[in-house]
Motif scaffolding. Structure first.
Motif, short mmCIF file in Angstrom:
data_model
loop_
_atom_site.label_atom_id
_atom_site.label_comp_id
_atom_site.label_asym_id
_atom_site.label_seq_id
_atom_site.Cartn_x
_atom_site.Cartn_y
_atom_site.Cartn_z
N ALA A 81 0.88 -1.14 0.04
CA ALA A 81 0.17 -0.09 0.04
C ALA A 81 0.97 1.35 -0.03
CB ALA A 81 -0.78 -0.15 1.24
N ARG A 82 1.87 1.27 0.88
CA ARG A 82 2.84 2.34 0.76
C ARG A 82 3.40 2.54 -0.76
NH1 ARG A 82 6.44 0.32 5.89
NH2 ARG A 82 5.34 1.37 7.52
N ARG A 83 3.80 1.63 -1.21
CA ARG A 83 4.35 1.64 -2.68
C ARG A 83 3.43 2.19 -3.71
NH1 ARG A 83 6.52 -3.56 -1.12
NH2 ARG A 83 5.00 -4.77 -2.35
N ALA A 84 2.03 1.83 -3.39
CA ALA A 84 1.22 2.20 -4.37
C ALA A 84 0.43 3.69 -4.10
CB ALA A 84 -0.04 1.32 -4.35
N GLY A 85 0.85 4.13 -2.89
CA GLY A 85 0.34 5.45 -2.57
C GLY A 85 -0.98 5.67 -2.01
N VAL A 86 -1.36 4.49 -1.59
CA VAL A 86 -2.71 4.48 -0.98
C VAL A 86 -2.98 5.40 0.12
CG1 VAL A 86 -4.36 3.08 0.26
CG2 VAL A 86 -2.85 1.94 -1.65
N GLY A 87 -3.99 6.02 0.21
CA GLY A 87 -4.32 7.16 1.02
C GLY A 87 -4.92 6.78 2.62
N HIS A 88 -5.69 5.62 2.38
CA HIS A 88 -6.48 5.28 3.44
C HIS A 88 -6.70 3.94 3.50
CE1 HIS A 88 -10.78 5.91 5.71
NE2 HIS A 88 -9.99 5.78 6.55
N LEU A 89 -6.22 3.42 5.02
CA LEU A 89 -6.28 1.91 5.17
C LEU A 89 -7.42 1.79 6.25
CD1 LEU A 89 -5.55 -1.08 5.12
CD2 LEU A 89 -3.50 -0.72 6.45
N VAL A 90 -8.50 0.83 5.90
CA VAL A 90 -9.74 0.90 7.11
C VAL A 90 -9.56 -0.68 7.54
CG1 VAL A 90 -12.11 0.79 7.47
CG2 VAL A 90 -10.94 2.18 5.68
N TYR A 91 -9.40 -0.88 8.82
CA TYR A 91 -9.20 -2.18 9.60
C TYR A 91 -10.44 -2.50 10.27
CZ TYR A 91 -7.09 -6.01 11.90
OH TYR A 91 -7.00 -7.46 12.39
N ILE A 92 -10.99 -3.79 9.99
CA ILE A 92 -11.83 -4.26 11.13
C ILE A 92 -11.14 -5.28 12.06
CG2 ILE A 92 -12.65 -6.25 9.46
CD1 ILE A 92 -14.86 -4.36 11.92
N SER A 93 -11.48 -4.83 13.20
CA SER A 93 -10.92 -5.61 14.36
C SER A 93 -12.37 -6.34 15.32
CB SER A 93 -9.87 -4.93 15.28
OG SER A 93 -9.41 -5.41 16.23
N ILE A 94 -11.74 -6.61 16.59
CA ILE A 94 -12.77 -7.15 17.41
C ILE A 94 -12.67 -6.29 18.64
CG2 ILE A 94 -13.53 -9.30 18.63
CD1 ILE A 94 -11.82 -10.74 16.43
N VAL A 95 -13.87 -6.29 19.45
CA VAL A 95 -14.15 -5.60 20.66
C VAL A 95 -13.30 -6.55 21.63
CG1 VAL A 95 -15.56 -5.01 22.62
CG2 VAL A 95 -16.21 -4.35 20.14
N GLY A 96 -12.54 -5.93 22.44
CA GLY A 96 -11.89 -6.72 23.59
C GLY A 96 -10.54 -7.22 23.39
N VAL A 97 -9.93 -7.09 21.94
CA VAL A 97 -8.56 -7.68 21.65
C VAL A 97 -7.56 -7.28 22.43
CG1 VAL A 97 -9.16 -7.93 19.24
CG2 VAL A 97 -8.32 -5.69 20.00
N ASP A 98 -7.85 -5.90 23.20
CA ASP A 98 -6.69 -5.57 24.56
C ASP A 98 -7.04 -5.95 25.81
OD1 ASP A 98 -9.06 -4.13 24.32
OD2 ASP A 98 -8.07 -2.01 24.50
N ARG A 99 -8.18 -6.73 25.93
CA ARG A 99 -8.58 -7.38 27.29
C ARG A 99 -8.80 -8.68 27.41
NH1 ARG A 99 -12.32 -2.76 26.34
NH2 ARG A 99 -14.08 -4.37 25.90
N VAL A 100 -8.71 -9.32 26.19
CA VAL A 100 -9.16 -10.83 26.43
C VAL A 100 -7.66 -11.49 25.81
CG1 VAL A 100 -10.55 -12.80 25.46
CG2 VAL A 100 -11.42 -10.62 26.31
#
Length: 254
Positions: A81-100
């Motif tokens: 994505a850096r090489r291609a000059g992408v301007g926006h990376l959207v990521y779907i994560s999970i509630v609680g990844v920092d607690r479980v």
């Protein structure tokens, strides 16, 4: 019109994100391991990834697996994505990844950090478990004559189509960093979800709650994967079951 690449674009969430973006008139490329013309294994990268990203302005990263490899896949995607000059990376994560302290959750958290440190414009949305995932788990648990569930574990499932709508909207906007979590409309005990599933499918099984041990179980019991203050989802588990199994209205427990 924006050119958007959706990784995991044939999966449960990615397919709906793709449909939503195309309905809005966007040019969408679907990247998955087997779907041409952008058949790429993100874990290995390669020239196909650069071709998929050529001219892309936004990436929605839905590809993920609990079998491992998410971190390497993210590194390869971010580098391309850096090489291609992408301007926006959207990521779907999970509630609680920092607690479980579940291995898959730790991997998702590590990918969040890679996204944040990527140097790209980024947005991260965490969601609770999809209704589809809960049913998949219950289908496996219901195979024996007794349906055994972990005692005292709540859940807050959300409709995947609602998450797809939110994710597509974020992809069409400017990078927003970590946005508010998205959770389902109800916090439920897992045994109540199991009973609703049995009613919807016409199956008869006693539901037995069994206490477990370990840090991960304690974190789930404590609700580390919930976001009751962000119960923005509308579709209940019973409404999902009625639509999927078509056996008439499934009554929620009193």
């Amino acid at each position: 019109m924006t050119t958007i690449l959706v990784t995991g674009g044939t999966g449960t969430l990615g397919r709906l994100v793709t449909q939503r973006l195309r309905a809005d008139g966007q040019e969408v490329r679907v990247l998955s391991r087997r779907t041409r013309p952008y058949a790429v294994d993100l874990r290995t990268g390669g020239a196909g990834l650069d071709a998929a990203l050529a001219g892309v302005e936004t990436v929605v990263h839905c590809a993920s697996t609990p079998r491992g490899g998410d971190e390497q896949a993210a590194r390869n995607l971010i580098a391309a994505a850096r090489r291609a000059g992408v301007g926006h990376l959207v990521y779907i994560s999970i509630v609680g990844v920092d607690r479980v302290p579940l291995g898959y959750y730790r991997s998702k958290l590590a990918v969040e950090r890679l996204v944040e440190e990527s140097g790209l414009g980024w947005t991260v949305l965490r969601a609770t478990q999809f209704h589809d995932l809960v049913v998949t788990l219950l289908q496996g648990l219901a195979k024996p004559p007794v349906l055994v569930v972990p005692a005292g574990v709540p859940d807050q499932p959300v409709e995947v189509a609602e998450v797809a709508e939110r994710l597509a909207g974020l992809a069409l906007g400017a990078p927003a960093g970590r946005v508010p979590d998205m959770a389902g409309p109800e916090v439920r005990t897992f045994d109540s979800l199991a009973r609703a599933y049995l009613r919807a499918t016409g199956r008869r099984r006693p539901v037995v709650r069994v206490p477990l041990a370990g840090k991960t179980y304690r974190a789930f019991r404590a609700g580390g994967h919930l976001a009751p203050e962000l119960a923005v989802g509308k579709v209940t588990f019973e409404e999902y079951l009625e639509r999927r199994f078509g056996k008439g209205p499934v009554q929620s427990p009193a």
